[in-house]
Design an enzyme around this catalytic site. Structure first.
Site, PDB file in Angstrom:
ATOM      1  N   TYR A 143       0.857  -1.187   0.000  1.00 52.18           N
ATOM      2  CA  TYR A 143       0.000   0.000   0.000  1.00 52.18           C
ATOM      3  C   TYR A 143       0.886   1.228   0.000  1.00 52.18           C
ATOM      4  O   TYR A 143       1.869   1.299   0.735  1.00 52.18           O
ATOM      5  CB  TYR A 143      -0.903   0.008   1.236  1.00 52.18           C
ATOM      6  CG  TYR A 143      -1.759   1.250   1.407  1.00 52.18           C
ATOM      7  CD1 TYR A 143      -1.510   2.151   2.436  1.00 52.18           C
ATOM      8  CD2 TYR A 143      -2.808   1.529   0.524  1.00 52.18           C
ATOM      9  CE1 TYR A 143      -2.298   3.290   2.602  1.00 52.18           C
ATOM     10  CE2 TYR A 143      -3.604   2.666   0.676  1.00 52.18           C
ATOM     11  CZ  TYR A 143      -3.337   3.548   1.720  1.00 52.18           C
ATOM     12  OH  TYR A 143      -4.113   4.672   1.884  1.00 52.18           O
ATOM     13  N   ASP A 238       9.179   2.497  -0.872  1.00 49.39           N
ATOM     14  CA  ASP A 238       8.230   3.223  -0.039  1.00 49.39           C
ATOM     15  C   ASP A 238       8.576   2.885   1.424  1.00 49.39           C
ATOM     16  O   ASP A 238       8.213   1.837   1.924  1.00 49.39           O
ATOM     17  CB  ASP A 238       6.800   2.802  -0.377  1.00 49.39           C
ATOM     18  CG  ASP A 238       5.793   3.506   0.520  1.00 49.39           C
ATOM     19  OD1 ASP A 238       4.588   3.491   0.190  1.00 49.39           O
ATOM     20  OD2 ASP A 238       6.195   4.065   1.555  1.00 49.39           O
ATOM     21  N   LYS A 266       5.292   9.497   8.359  1.00 48.85           N
ATOM     22  CA  LYS A 266       5.086   9.013   9.724  1.00 48.85           C
ATOM     23  C   LYS A 266       6.145   9.519  10.710  1.00 48.85           C
ATOM     24  O   LYS A 266       6.062  10.650  11.183  1.00 48.85           O
ATOM     25  CB  LYS A 266       4.992   7.477   9.705  1.00 48.85           C
ATOM     26  CG  LYS A 266       3.735   6.996   8.928  1.00 48.85           C
ATOM     27  CD  LYS A 266       3.597   5.496   8.955  1.00 48.85           C
ATOM     28  CE  LYS A 266       2.563   5.014   7.974  1.00 48.85           C
ATOM     29  NZ  LYS A 266       1.181   5.125   8.457  1.00 48.85           N
TER      30      LYS A 266
HETATM   31  P1  KE4 Z   1      -0.570   8.537   4.453  1.00 53.01           P
HETATM   32  O1  KE4 Z   1      -1.077   9.219   3.192  1.00 53.01           O
HETATM   33  O2  KE4 Z   1      -1.664   7.776   5.178  1.00 53.01           O
HETATM   34  O3  KE4 Z   1       0.240   9.468   5.349  1.00 53.01           O
HETATM   35  O4  KE4 Z   1       0.531   7.449   3.990  1.00 53.01           O
HETATM   36  C1  KE4 Z   1       0.143   6.461   3.057  1.00 53.01           C
HETATM   37  C2  KE4 Z   1       1.105   5.294   3.190  1.00 53.01           C
HETATM   38  C3  KE4 Z   1       2.099   5.142   2.233  1.00 53.01           C
HETATM   39  N1  KE4 Z   1       2.991   4.127   2.307  1.00 53.01           N
HETATM   40  C4  KE4 Z   1       2.941   3.238   3.329  1.00 53.01           C
HETATM   41  C5  KE4 Z   1       3.945   2.120   3.373  1.00 53.01           C
HETATM   42  C6  KE4 Z   1       1.942   3.348   4.335  1.00 53.01           C
HETATM   43  O5  KE4 Z   1       1.905   2.439   5.348  1.00 53.01           O
HETATM   44  C7  KE4 Z   1       1.011   4.394   4.267  1.00 53.01           C
HETATM   45  C8  KE4 Z   1      -0.102   4.557   5.278  1.00 53.01           C
HETATM   46  N2  KE4 Z   1      -0.241   3.514   6.237  1.00 53.01           N
HETATM   47  C9  KE4 Z   1      -1.555   3.322   6.794  1.00 53.01           C
HETATM   48  C10 KE4 Z   1      -1.463   2.163   7.795  1.00 53.01           C
HETATM   49  N3  KE4 Z   1      -1.639   0.926   7.148  1.00 53.01           N
HETATM   50  C11 KE4 Z   1      -2.102   4.552   7.413  1.00 53.01           C
HETATM   51  C12 KE4 Z   1      -3.348   4.344   8.255  1.00 53.01           C
HETATM   52  C13 KE4 Z   1      -4.572   4.893   7.581  1.00 53.01           C
HETATM   53  O6  KE4 Z   1      -4.728   4.729   6.356  1.00 53.01           O
HETATM   54  O7  KE4 Z   1      -5.395   5.475   8.326  1.00 53.01           O
END
Ligand code: KE4
Length: 424
Positions: A143, A238, A266
């Site tokens: 993801y 990523d 993060k």
């Molecule tokens: P954000 O746009 O949510 O800041 O980041 C997206 C993203 C990109 N790449 C990786 C490897 C990620 O884990 C994420 C976001 N992770 C999720 C948790 N599985 C965020 C939690 C959510 O979507 O509320």
């Protein structure tokens, strides 16, 4: 009298889609309703219903030092006294950029954005602009946020054109994404062969943590590096989750593999909205205003977010947080490992990241992760929550230990896990 979680959720559902600002928070896979947090400190959160929980979500990764760390709170308060946003370059941006380039082996230049989604999306546009190619390869189960080109699942003709993985993603965009099984280098070689010279990049989580947590097979990352170079495509890591968490220099340091671009998020924001992307200077210099690839952001480099990120990363280094996180993770694994030998479970851990699959494994990719018994996971999740342990609310997520978790927290967590599994 403050509202209860139930009252707040009822109100939220009237004005916020699903009652949440991000889907995973809705507990939809688990049944039941989400709780609302009143405050958090260290390894704990307190709900509006006066429940105290040991927290293993940690804001999905950012709270690596625990919640409300005094050094982060004071850095944000100090910065806020001088203005919360300028849209003008500020010294914090330069300091954080210099720190990221010093710590991340493959990053020579970096640009700040406001989320992991923006970071990954910008990496894709930059790779397409730099290579003048349109097709991207991603991996099932990885993801990268919710940009159209990355909300794509494997097409019917595997390894040819992807199909939208969300309503609203145009087929024409999804078709430019090829989805390969993780850990399958032959599939990647086939994708390169079938799309000769049209592939701009290969993007992956070097350690997938959004389908539960699983690991690259021996040499998989090395072969990806070779195949991408051989075919003139960029390799994008990523590291939004792994960056600054599994090692000071993330997975690229741990595995000794140099991607061409890296997405971050993060941890680098200390809990405030920050993403970043960086890599080879010849690629990064294609970005506006120097080059033809446009990317921008009103709040990019926001002084509060930069100050929080700097405070977090500097403190993490000062206490050698990575050593402590490894000790805490190893202690948890040691205390609950025997509980799995008797039941069909697979426990995966790397450093402070861990996941409990309700399947006897092995779990090496999305298909094997999907064999997990999600109903049994839901029972386990709620039973642990009842006993004050808050794990990630989905079988297909990862848990995070922070440096604020104590030995007593780990001992209590292990006891609850063992006793809960014994009764499941
Ligand atoms: P954000 O746009 O949510 O800041 O980041 C997206 C993203 C990109 N790449 C990786 C490897 C990620 O884990 C994420 C976001 N992770 C999720 C948790 N599985 C965020 C939690 C959510 O979507 O509320």
């Amino acid at each position: 009298m403050s509202s209860s979680s139930a009252e707040l959720f009822a109100r939220a559902q009237k004005r916020i889609p699903g009652g949440v600002n991000s889907p995973v928070r809705a507990f939809r896979d688990l049944g039941g309703e989400p709780f609302f947090v009143e405050r958090a400190e260290g390894s704990r959160v307190w709900t509006v219903d006066d429940r105290e929980l040991i927290d293993y979500v940690g804001s999905w990764g950012p709270a690596i030092l625990g919640h409300a760390h005094p050094k982060i709170v004071s850095a944000v308060c100090d910065a806020a006294q001088r203005g919360v946003s300028f849209g003008i370059p500020n010294p914090f941006e330069v300091e954080l950029a210099e720190l990221i380039c010093a710590w991340m082996p493959a990053i020579e230049k970096v640009r700040m954005v406001n989320s992991g989604t923006e970071a990954a999306m910008s990496c894709l546009r930059l790779a397409r602009g730099f290579t003048k190619r349109d097709i991207v390869i991603k991996f099932a189960g990885c993801y990268h946020g919710h940009a159209d080109s990355l909300l794509v699942k494997a097409g019917s003709g595997a390894l040819t054109h992807g199909q939208p993985d969300s309503a609203g993603v145009p087929k024409a965009i999804a078709e430019k994404t090829v989805v390969a099984p993780f850990n399958n280098i032959d599939a990647v070689r086939t994708a390169f062969r079938e799309n000769n010279d049209q592939i701009a990049c290969v993007i992956l989580e070097p350690i997938p943590a959004n389908a539960g947590l699983f690991f690259p097979r021996e040499d998989f990352l090395h072969h990806l590096r070779e195949e991408s170079s051989r075919n003139g495509a960029l390799l994008i890591f990523d590291e939004v989750m792994t960056g600054f968490r599994i090692a000071r220099g993330g997975a690229q340091q741990l595995y000794g593999i140099q991607p061409d671009l890296t997405a971050l998020g993060k941890v680098i924001g200390g809990g405030l909205p920050v993403g970043a992307f960086g890599g080879r200077v010849d690629i990064m210099d294609c970005l506006s205003p120097d080059g033809p690839v446009y990317q921008a952001g009103t709040l990019s480099g926001n002084p509060l977010a930069m100050a929080a990120g700097l405070a977090q990363l500097r403190e993490l280094e000062r206490i050698n947080g990575w050593k402590l996180l490894e000790q805490l993770g190893a202690d948890l694994a040691e205390r609950i490992g025997d509980a799995f030998s008797k039941t069909a479970l697979t426990f995966h851990r790397i450093g402070s990241m861990f996941c409990l699959f309700f399947t006897n494994g092995p779990v090496i990719d999305l298909d094997s992760a999907r064999r997990s018994d999600t109903q049994r996971f839901a029972k386990f999740f709620h039973a642990c929550l009842e006993r004050g342990i808050y794990f990630a609310p989905s079988q297909f997520e990862t848990n995070f230990i922070s440096t604020a978790h104590s030995d007593a927290d780990i001992e209590e967590t292990a006891r609850v896990v063992r006793e809960t599994l014994a009764k499941l």
